[in-house]
Motif scaffolding. Structure first.
Motif, PDB file in Angstrom:
ATOM      1  N   GLY A  27       0.724  -1.161   0.048  1.00 24.41           N
ATOM      2  CA  GLY A  27      -0.138   0.068   0.020  1.00 24.41           C
ATOM      3  C   GLY A  27       0.900   1.206  -0.023  1.00 24.41           C
ATOM      4  N   SER A  28       0.236   2.208   0.708  1.00 25.60           N
ATOM      5  CA  SER A  28       0.937   3.684   0.822  1.00 25.60           C
ATOM      6  C   SER A  28       1.650   3.790   1.886  1.00 25.60           C
ATOM      7  CB  SER A  28      -0.308   4.521   0.490  1.00 25.60           C
ATOM      8  OG  SER A  28       0.328   5.882   0.506  1.00 25.60           O
ATOM      9  N   LYS A  59       4.769  -4.579  -3.788  1.00 22.56           N
ATOM     10  CA  LYS A  59       3.400  -4.125  -3.506  1.00 22.56           C
ATOM     11  C   LYS A  59       3.263  -2.688  -3.188  1.00 22.56           C
ATOM     12  CE  LYS A  59       1.739  -9.092  -3.169  1.00 22.56           C
ATOM     13  NZ  LYS A  59       2.355  -9.907  -2.482  1.00 22.56           N
ATOM     14  N   LEU A  60       4.154  -2.074  -3.009  1.00 26.15           N
ATOM     15  CA  LEU A  60       4.143  -0.429  -2.390  1.00 26.15           C
ATOM     16  C   LEU A  60       3.719   0.387  -3.798  1.00 26.15           C
ATOM     17  CD1 LEU A  60       5.147   1.155  -0.375  1.00 26.15           C
ATOM     18  CD2 LEU A  60       7.305   1.347  -1.506  1.00 26.15           C
ATOM     19  N   ASN A  61       2.724   1.018  -3.107  1.00 30.97           N
ATOM     20  CA  ASN A  61       2.213   2.116  -4.201  1.00 30.97           C
ATOM     21  C   ASN A  61       2.712   3.466  -4.069  1.00 30.97           C
ATOM     22  OD1 ASN A  61       0.320   0.106  -4.849  1.00 30.97           O
ATOM     23  ND2 ASN A  61      -1.163   1.049  -3.250  1.00 30.97           N
ATOM     24  N   ASN A  62       3.049   3.693  -2.949  1.00 31.86           N
ATOM     25  CA  ASN A  62       3.583   5.206  -2.539  1.00 31.86           C
ATOM     26  C   ASN A  62       4.339   5.372  -1.500  1.00 31.86           C
ATOM     27  OD1 ASN A  62       3.486   8.028  -3.150  1.00 31.86           O
ATOM     28  ND2 ASN A  62       1.379   8.342  -2.885  1.00 31.86           N
ATOM     29  N   SER A  90      11.519  -2.983  -6.875  1.00 26.98           N
ATOM     30  CA  SER A  90      11.020  -1.650  -6.874  1.00 26.98           C
ATOM     31  C   SER A  90      11.816  -0.768  -8.058  1.00 26.98           C
ATOM     32  CB  SER A  90      11.797  -0.957  -5.570  1.00 26.98           C
ATOM     33  OG  SER A  90      12.636   0.167  -5.879  1.00 26.98           O
ATOM     34  N   TYR A  94      12.211   4.915  -5.972  1.00 29.48           N
ATOM     35  CA  TYR A  94      11.943   4.367  -4.426  1.00 29.48           C
ATOM     36  C   TYR A  94      13.376   3.906  -4.108  1.00 29.48           C
ATOM     37  CZ  TYR A  94       7.007   4.646  -5.015  1.00 29.48           C
ATOM     38  OH  TYR A  94       5.897   4.779  -5.228  1.00 29.48           O
TER      39      TYR A  94
END
Lengths: 380, 251
Positions: A27-28, A59-62, A90, A94
């Protein structure tokens, strides 16, 4: 030792494999989303034993710097140094962000704590400051008399133009408020006298009461306090602002002495203005006492004045007036000294202005007490 | 879907009294790029910046953030937009009654609910990020040199991770080494924090070194926005003098 310990939350999953901490991030992770995660993440880390960290960002959005800051807390480890770290899944952005944040984070910062003896050391510091201020003010006063004696021999070198304009500012512009204040104070004293003395059938003595108190004490003190509040703070603010903008340095470089150009004219203007203001204050106070006496006790102005000159005498007037030049010097000196002591910050301008008003009122009242003892000993 | 510029000014007309500062001016900045604004002294560079920041209301024209008109914002939107903009003012504009650490904590405390320890951690990280050491944390702005003040101001501007960063003469008053280090810092932060930067500057080295695009403000309008080498060839006496004068690096 827990070698295969898993922790899962909706934002991250921690697992350990061969002393390598795997951090899966979902997620974020921005400054707006981390307030619940942050502390839990740190607590979870404490129970882990690992020597290097692998992040999985697939799975990182932000991510922003605050999120990265939380994530890099994992590197703190138990070793006392930053662990090795690696990022999978990534993009470059990031990675560079994590690199930047990790490079800028230091885990070993000594937090300042309040200690039990802080209060003692604060008292000590305040006492030291008080004595330092006192000594410095005395030194400044000494310097004033040096310059003063110089100018007595060469009066044409005094900057009369600025002295006159300062007299207008300190003296003339303060006349209305001085007259009003002294009028009220004289009236209050008269009313008190009427009430108390009528009980003894000695109400004529209110003339003595008003005369002596206004002439000897009230008019000089009120005027001095007023000038301390009005002009002394202005001195500090003016000179302090000049100091902040390097105008004082510019004066020095041009070859002008700040003491001769700024301090001396102000002190001289005060010395001239204060006795005049006090004189006006005395008249106003006596006048209001006279009005009250006439209105309440039917003591006619003629009787009042006759009684005044017979029982109070001229020395009360001189006793009051002779103090004022000393008040004037102290007020001007303190105001100017605090102004010159201003350092670069706005904060110090504010605190110096406060200090200068407090110190000058304190000095005026102390000086007045000394004069009272002196006059008593002299029998005046 | 149409891609909007992070910031765009359309048809800006500003006058002070009877004097026009801008007349039908158009400007935009591209995402992820550093756009430099140049122009003579008094040509209205700072006024343009202040207009885009909403500090000055133009007589005509609109400012768009990601395609949204500033005038149509509701109160909450303005807060969001302001949080996504960082500004470094010329002198740093640090609050002189607060320590450096507290200065950087001001926006953090105001707009987040994080605990104090975490906030301090983030603020200290930001201070390190701009190349200052832990020793400055408890100092007051008046105790710092000009270059350090600018760095601290940048740390405060970056406190809430803005997407759009305005820099007003970032290298003015710095020595060449300090200016160069500051340029490097901006480039590094830009690439790692994905910033769009708008920079008002007079420093030719800085323009050459950092800016992807250069906008030239002449005759109350933006005459050209393009890469530096194209701008340098633009046919205008002022531009020619500016880029080909004795202090230029293009000869």
């Amino acid at each position: 030792m827990l070698s295969n310990f898993n922790t899962i939350s909706d934002k991250y999953k921690l697992s350990i494999k061969d002393k390598v901490l795997l951090v899966d991030v979902f997620g974020s992770w921005t400054i707006k989303d981390i307030d619940n995660v942050a502390s839990k993440f740190q607590v979870d880390l404490e129970s882990m034993d690992y020597s290097s960290v692998e992040y999985n960002f697939s799975k990182l959005n932000n991510l922003d710097t605050a999120g990265a800051f939380i994530l890099c807390q994992a590197l703190k480890g138990n070793i006392g140094d930053k662990c090795e770290w690696e990022i999978y899944g990534s993009d470059k952005a990031y990675y560079t962000l994590m690199e930047l944040v990790i490079g800028s984070t230091s885990f070993f910062i000594n937090d300042k704590k309040r200690r039990w003896y802080d209060i003692l050391s604060n008292i000590g510091k305040a006492t030291e400051r008080f004595f330092n201020e006192f000594v410095e003010t005395l030194a400044f006063l000494g310097q004033f008399f040096m310059v003063f004696s110089n100018f007595i021999l060469r009066p044409h070198k005094v900057r009369w133009k600025s002295v006159v304009s300062l007299i207008e500012e300190i003296g003339l512009n303060a006349v209305p408020i001085v007259i009003t204040l002294c009028f009220f104070v004289g009236a209050v004293i008269a009313y008190m006298g009427v009430n108390l003395l009528a009980a003894f059938g000695a109400s004529i003595f209110m003339v003595d009461l008003v005369g002596i108190s206004v002439l000897r004490e009230l008019a000089p003190i009120i005027v001095a306090v007023l000038v301390a509040g009005r002009s002394n703070s202005a001195f500090t603010a003016q000179i302090g602002a000049m100091k902040m903008r390097q105008e004082i340095d510019a004066l020095k470089v041009i070859g002008l002495d700040a003491y001769e150009t700024l301090v001396f004219p102000r002190a001289l203007a005060c010395i001239i203005a204060l006795p005049i203001l006090t004189f006006l204050g005395m008249i106003s106070g006596i006048f209001s006492g006279m009005l009250i006496a006439w209105m309440t006790m039917d003591i006619s102005p003629i009787l009042f004045l006759a009684r005044l000159s017979e029982s109070v005498g001229i020395e009360s007037f001189w006793v009051g007036l002779v103090k004022t030049p000393f008040f004037a010097i102290v007020i001007a000196i303190i105001g100017c000294r605090q102004g010159l002591a201003v350092s670069g910050s706005v904060e110090s301008l504010g605190s110096r202005t406060t200090q200068s008003v407090v110190q000058s009122i304190f000095a005026v009242i102390t000086l007045n007490a000394i004069f009272a003892i002196l006059f008593y000993q002299m029998g005046v | 879907m149409k891609k909007y510029h992070p910031i765009e000014a359309k048809g800006i007309t500003t006058k002070f009294g009877r004097k026009f500062v801008h007349k039908d001016l158009n400007f935009h900045a591209e995402e992820g790029k550093i756009t430099g604004i140049v122009g003579g002294s008094g040509s209205g560079k700072s006024v343009l910046m202040n207009t885009m920041l909403g500090l000055i209301e133009p007589q005509e024209g609109e400012v768009f953030f990601n395609g949204l008109n500033r005038k149509r914002f509701k109160k909450n939107d303005i807060l969001d937009i302001n949080n996504s903009i960082g500004v470094l003012f010329q002198g740093g504009a640090l609050f002189s009654s607060l320590t450096i650490l507290d200065n950087i904590l001001v926006p953090l405390r105001e707009y987040t609910n994080l605990n104090e320890q975490l906030l301090r951690g983030i603020a200290i990280m930001k201070i390190h990020m701009v190349g200052l050491s832990s020793e400055v944390l408890d100092l007051y702005p008046s105790e710092l040199s000009g270059g350090m003040k600018k760095r601290a101001g940048l740390a405060r501007a970056l406190a809430l991770d803005p997407k759009l960063l305005f820099l007003d003469e970032p290298t003015a008053g710095l020595d060449p080494i300090g200016a160069n280090a500051f340029d490097e810092l901006i480039l590094r932060l830009k690439s790692s924090m994905d910033l769009t930067v708008i920079m008002v500057t007079h420093d030719l080295d800085s323009l050459l070194h950092t800016c992807d695009k250069v906008a030239v403000l002449i005759n109350k309008q933006i005459a050209i926005i393009d890469s530096l080498h194209k701008v340098a060839k633009y046919d205008n006496p002022w531009v020619k003098e500016y880029f080909n004068g004795p202090r230029s690096r293009f000869n």
